[in-house]
Design an enzyme around this catalytic site. Sequence first.
Site, PDB file in Angstrom:
ATOM      1  N   GLU A 121       0.823  -1.206   0.000  1.00  0.00           N
ATOM      2  CA  GLU A 121       0.000   0.000   0.000  1.00  0.00           C
ATOM      3  C   GLU A 121       0.860   1.259   0.000  1.00  0.00           C
ATOM      4  OE1 GLU A 121      -3.096   0.118  -0.472  1.00  0.00           O
ATOM      5  OE2 GLU A 121      -4.006  -1.762   0.214  1.00  0.00           O
ATOM      6  N   ASP A 266      -4.978  -9.824  -8.078  1.00  0.00           N
ATOM      7  CA  ASP A 266      -5.334  -9.054  -9.262  1.00  0.00           C
ATOM      8  C   ASP A 266      -4.197  -8.281  -9.922  1.00  0.00           C
ATOM      9  OD1 ASP A 266      -5.232  -7.491  -6.976  1.00  0.00           O
ATOM     10  OD2 ASP A 266      -7.193  -6.555  -7.236  1.00  0.00           O
ATOM     11  N   GLU A 374     -19.611  -4.815  -3.745  1.00  0.00           N
ATOM     12  CA  GLU A 374     -18.235  -5.197  -3.412  1.00  0.00           C
ATOM     13  C   GLU A 374     -17.927  -6.610  -3.893  1.00  0.00           C
ATOM     14  OE1 GLU A 374     -14.403  -4.722  -1.313  1.00  0.00           O
ATOM     15  OE2 GLU A 374     -15.819  -3.448  -2.376  1.00  0.00           O
ATOM     16  N   GLU A 408     -12.770   0.523 -10.160  1.00  0.00           N
ATOM     17  CA  GLU A 408     -12.386  -0.423 -11.220  1.00  0.00           C
ATOM     18  C   GLU A 408     -13.337  -0.442 -12.411  1.00  0.00           C
ATOM     19  OE1 GLU A 408     -10.293  -1.324  -7.553  1.00  0.00           O
ATOM     20  OE2 GLU A 408     -12.461  -1.212  -7.956  1.00  0.00           O
TER      21      GLU A 408
END
Length: 512
Positions: A121, A266, A374, A408
Amino acid sequence: MVKTKCAVALAALLSGASALPWKGQPYRKRDDLPPAEERAQAVVDAFRTAWDGYYKYAFPNDELSPVTNGFSNSRNAWGASAVDALSTALVMQQKDIVNQIIEYIPTIDYTKTNDTVSLFETTIRYLGGMISGYDFLNGPLADLAENKENVDALLEQSKKLADTLSYAFDTPSGVPYNGLNFATRGNDGSKTNGLATTGTLILEWVRLADLTSNSTYGELAERAESYLLDPKPASGQPWPGLVGSEISIATGEFTNGNGGWNGGTDSFYEYLIKMYVYDPKRYSTYADRWVLAIDSSISHLASHPAPRPDITFLAAYNGQKLNLVSQHLACFDGGNFILGGQVLGKQSYIDFGLDLVNGCHETYIQTATRIGPETFGWDPASVPADQAAFFNKTGFYIRDGGYQLRPEVIESYYYAYRATGDVKYQEWAWDAFQAIVAATRVGSGFSSISNVNAANGGTHTNFQESFWFAEVLKYSYLIQAPEAEWQISKDGKNAWVFNTEAHPFKVFGGSA
């Protein structure tokens, strides 16, 4: 002066009104939309609303709590929203905000925090945000910086942060720890690291190496990545190019064969093709691995819900057993297929990516808020009884109805539009932006919500993610904005590449 339809609609949305002209209506291509430049300006207005609330009530903390006009620190109290907002303020050319941010960044002490530091992150948000700002302010947007010393500080702070993080890679294999304790130069004791948290460092660390002419930064990330490119044992790669989700820090071997395009795995696949975009000479093998993963995904993971065979999703897997679930996080997949198809000249990848984009669009237009959930599934054997009718109509059921201000779906609309020029995708992005503003606008900013399939999104959960600035507002803007060198190219020849947090980096040009 008569206000435009766009200005009137946005004023209502920013004030918290939820009425939308198409609420409850199926999508149809419309001729009543304002011009693209007005839509782009509406996104800028939303950005400024979010920034003003953050700057007034939360800066220099990490996030705004918009319902209570407070703040939170989920990213080490270094000002995550400010750093994440920089590249968006730049492409929107909001000079006052750019300078507020670059005046602040030199004051951050990246060596001090009371909380565990996530290597992943911190890399994608802080390191990525500063590198992107440096690339822009040393390039096409140099005129936005009032003090050149603040631009130089972006690179200096990037080096300081990377130097502080770099001990994470000091392991027997070179696979880093993700959870770090700066106070003790220790870690969280994990035996494994994840696929995404190991495989989504390479772009940022290599770009820093190239900017500083210090190859060590890139070599650390490349060594960790090498285990993902040559996976062992065989059980860690159920199909060619598709690998497991956990890697041993001691040996670099995969400890399972579970994966897919969902959160946790991902962005490893995302970065394979993006490293090729960044430098095709050095990273041609990354493109080869991406092609293997894409071909296997099309052959083995593509799935069509029984009630809606027109929709395409990608399933998750446990070994070679499919799990018919997906996430909002996975909806970047269509855009990634499209980008790779453009860059490699593979129309079949573009076409399949467009099918994935359409599937994620369906998750948006079928809910009460017209925002996708979600997590969702399409296994007929697992449909909750109270969602049977919904599943038979839509082809999916909702597993977690929250919306965490995720980007996304709009991200994939952006790639679809850049590849095809079809204004449908601009309209879909505008619909999504309006729906998101209507459901999340509250108090001093925008908040995550509890239930996309409830009236008004259920409850506001009082959290404005830093990636709201970095990603949602950037992609919502860029899809409506005019041509610029940082826009994704229609011909597959890109001057910039976006990291997973949507921070654009200048592609490698042969010299640092």
